[in-house]
Motif scaffolding. Sequence first.
Motif, mmCIF file in Angstrom:
data_model
loop_
_atom_site.group_PDB
_atom_site.id
_atom_site.type_symbol
_atom_site.label_atom_id
_atom_site.label_comp_id
_atom_site.label_asym_id
_atom_site.label_seq_id
_atom_site.Cartn_x
_atom_site.Cartn_y
_atom_site.Cartn_z
ATOM 1 N N ALA A 42 0.813 -1.218 0.000
ATOM 2 C CA ALA A 42 0.000 0.000 0.000
ATOM 3 C C ALA A 42 0.845 1.266 0.000
ATOM 4 O O ALA A 42 0.317 2.362 -0.212
ATOM 5 N N PRO A 91 1.611 3.149 -3.973
ATOM 6 C CA PRO A 91 0.861 4.318 -4.475
ATOM 7 C C PRO A 91 1.275 5.620 -3.770
ATOM 8 O O PRO A 91 1.317 6.678 -4.396
ATOM 9 N N VAL A 92 1.577 5.535 -2.480
ATOM 10 C CA VAL A 92 2.026 6.722 -1.734
ATOM 11 C C VAL A 92 3.302 7.280 -2.370
ATOM 12 O O VAL A 92 3.421 8.480 -2.624
ATOM 13 N N ASN A 124 2.681 8.826 -5.863
ATOM 14 C CA ASN A 124 2.132 10.180 -5.779
ATOM 15 C C ASN A 124 3.195 11.173 -5.317
ATOM 16 O O ASN A 124 3.324 12.270 -5.864
ATOM 17 N N TYR A 166 -4.319 1.255 -7.745
ATOM 18 C CA TYR A 166 -4.219 2.721 -7.831
ATOM 19 C C TYR A 166 -4.231 3.162 -9.289
ATOM 20 O O TYR A 166 -4.942 4.103 -9.669
#
Lengths: 428, 428
Positions: A227, A230-231, A234, A257
């Motif tokens: 998870a 995606p962090v 971005n 994502y």
Amino acid sequence: MPGPLSSAGAAVAADPLPSWNDGPTKQSIFSFVEKVTREGSPFFVPVPERIATFDNDGTLWCETPVPVQVYFALDRVKALAPQNPEWTTREPFASLLKGDLKATLAGGDHALLEIVMATHAGMTTAEFGRIVEDWIATAKHPQTGKLFTEMTYVPMLELLAYLLANGFKNFIVSGGGIEFLRQWGERIYGVPPEQVIGSSIKTQFEMRDGKPVLMRLPQLSFNNDKADKPVAINQHIGRWPIAAFGNSVGDQQMLEYTQGGSGVRFGLLVLHDDAAREYAYGPAQGLPSPQLGAFTPALYEQAKTAGWTVVSMKDDWKQVFPVEPSPVTAINILLEPDATTPEDPVIDPLLIDYVSTFVPTSSGEHFDPHVTTGIAPRDYLDRMLAEPFELFTFSPAGAAVYQLGQCGTAAKKLHAWGLKRQGGVAAE
Amino acid sequence: MPGPLSSAGAAVAADPLPSWNDGPTKQSIFSFVEKVTREGSPFFVPVPERIATFDNDGTLWCETPVPVQVYFALDRVKALAPQNPEWTTREPFASLLKGDLKATLAGGDHALLEIVMATHAGMTTAEFGRIVEDWIATAKHPQTGKLFTEMTYVPMLELLAYLLANGFKNFIVSGGGIEFLRQWGERIYGVPPEQVIGSSIKTQFEMRDGKPVLMRLPQLSFNNDKADKPVAINQHIGRWPIAAFGNSVGDQQMLEYTQGGSGVRFGLLVLHDDAAREYAYGPAQGLPSPQLGAFTPALYEQAKTAGWTVVSMKDDWKQVFPVEPSPVTAINILLEPDATTPEDPVIDPLLIDYVSTFVPTSSGEHFDPHVTTGIAPRDYLDRMLAEPFELFTFSPAGAAVYQLGQCGTAAKKLHAWGLKRQGGVAAE
């Protein structure tokens, strides 16, 4: 007389993914790229938004029996062991020094983290870079005896080049260390350092002997997995990818994502089901479970529901690893500088194919000396060939090596040699 | 008959930095760029390594009386105040709601952080992006009444375009919020999201109503200032910049880090000494001390010792802010897609100048209808003009808007309209 790339019409026959078997998997890639790149398509995506993200271990190169960076850590532990005598009896170092990588991995994230901190920190970023660079130049896979950098997947290299040729910007989004990957990612994948995202430890700015350095500290900064991918995407890119490529549960959220953006999106997962040419592990499809890099049955089900492409390495790939190491790959030649132009953003697939296969098909005994006089539309050429032609004599005035541009033109002079005239008349 | 950009020789006379007064400051920029871009120069730097980093507040746009993002936070606090009645009596919100920005800033980093967490978190990244986008479209500077996006420094916009035209990749390395800047950085500076580095808060990947989102959490992730700027540059770019641009002590380490690489390096600091056209603050050179963005006497001394260029806004800049807002800037036109090609990596400075001054000098009553027949070497043109010429009639067959490429060629069709023939003969 026309050059090897100047025959009109042949381009449509060229295959930018020659190591992929024909079928729905390969077709899904072509279909996606066509949809997002064809002007007038309802799914057209402008070039700056064509972001693709690739996992590294198990997606672009082999991660079995253990990921490459674990071998790097092992060699670092061996090199540092004399200064750390307690390691011979202290886990996780003791298992590692005995060469028992499975026992080391069984210690889980905590053990790995301790090894990383002991081997990847305590020097400047520049010093660490040189250590990696030296290591990767000679480090070999324990079972195949090939350099790790020769254990890349040819079909995925073709895919990187194909996307680049279609205006995509490729990013690597790896659970491995960002500074580890950056040392060789540009040379092997054609992906520059600023397009590499990975796990990282903290660094600290210091002046040392009047020189600015970044010291690598033994503290985790970011674990780029699951998870958190995606962090990081971005944080680093600031745009939603339109295509994502992975091979395990660590890539699930990256694909989710990517699919969350509006418009057509593409997700692809590599299933390692090829015990003969690589390794077979899942546990999806009843394959054995690996210690790391699992492709679970649940992920397989999710891929089917979400419409992600699952690559069967066994069935979909004609070739897995490079047949022979070549110092020059299509990617090296095509990617830097980018041969595309705003007027002509798509590199001719024929060019990629031509370069990829040049050495075996056109060099050595297959070398065919010829003169290319230029590129012209077919009708112009036909008219020219129909005209009377007077023979004339010429000889070379010089020799030079060029980087190829569109249509196989000599785009950028890399090196030139003057020749002494020994007879004949130089054509001006 | 030749088009506006086809006269040979004029390029050398064009100035890519027309808003900079001639003198040592401007010369230092030209000298650096010439050294690193001229092939055969002992200081030549290949295109992929031409990395330039720019601070934002006070370097690319106005940060006085307080940085723009503080006004954004103020407007967010006002918008959210009805849901947070306790803010009317609780600092730092109470001062902010009274419009007392100086008292708010006097609360220091802790107060600012609390305001940022209350106003910048609690929504998805996409929602936050829309809030910023809406705000920046209308938010105006309290003293000039101009849009904040019109308070950019024209000489610095020229510098961004000039470096880009010379093969540089420009990054913004701001103490401000990364997601705040990314909403308008591409439009205003021509710098895409993946080349923006800034301060950030943590985000978390979640599935919300079956859709993947990144939730913004009220926790600081990275404060991109001072000694952490080199850390972020390494993390994000993975290469050493060869040029860095700033205006305050917050940029000191970024310039030090840049200078630490081998070869020729360039550092530049903007000194705000122009009370008439902008603001005057130091405290270097006896100027008043600001609350934020200080250019200290020590930094001034360091710049002299290190050989960094110090820009006197008063003396070195002909113009500070854009004279009139223009929806189309040279940067917008030139930067995306990049008009350079591998064969021709440097955008003609004449082209930048032509586009920059097009509206006042060549549109409206100054519009000069003409036909451009192509671009040719001077001797070819002379021969053609010496030949007999038979008059012929033609009329337009269509109209289209093109993005300019090298030499002012029509590089990329943006939009086309068909025309009904009303007489004459269309030239084929």
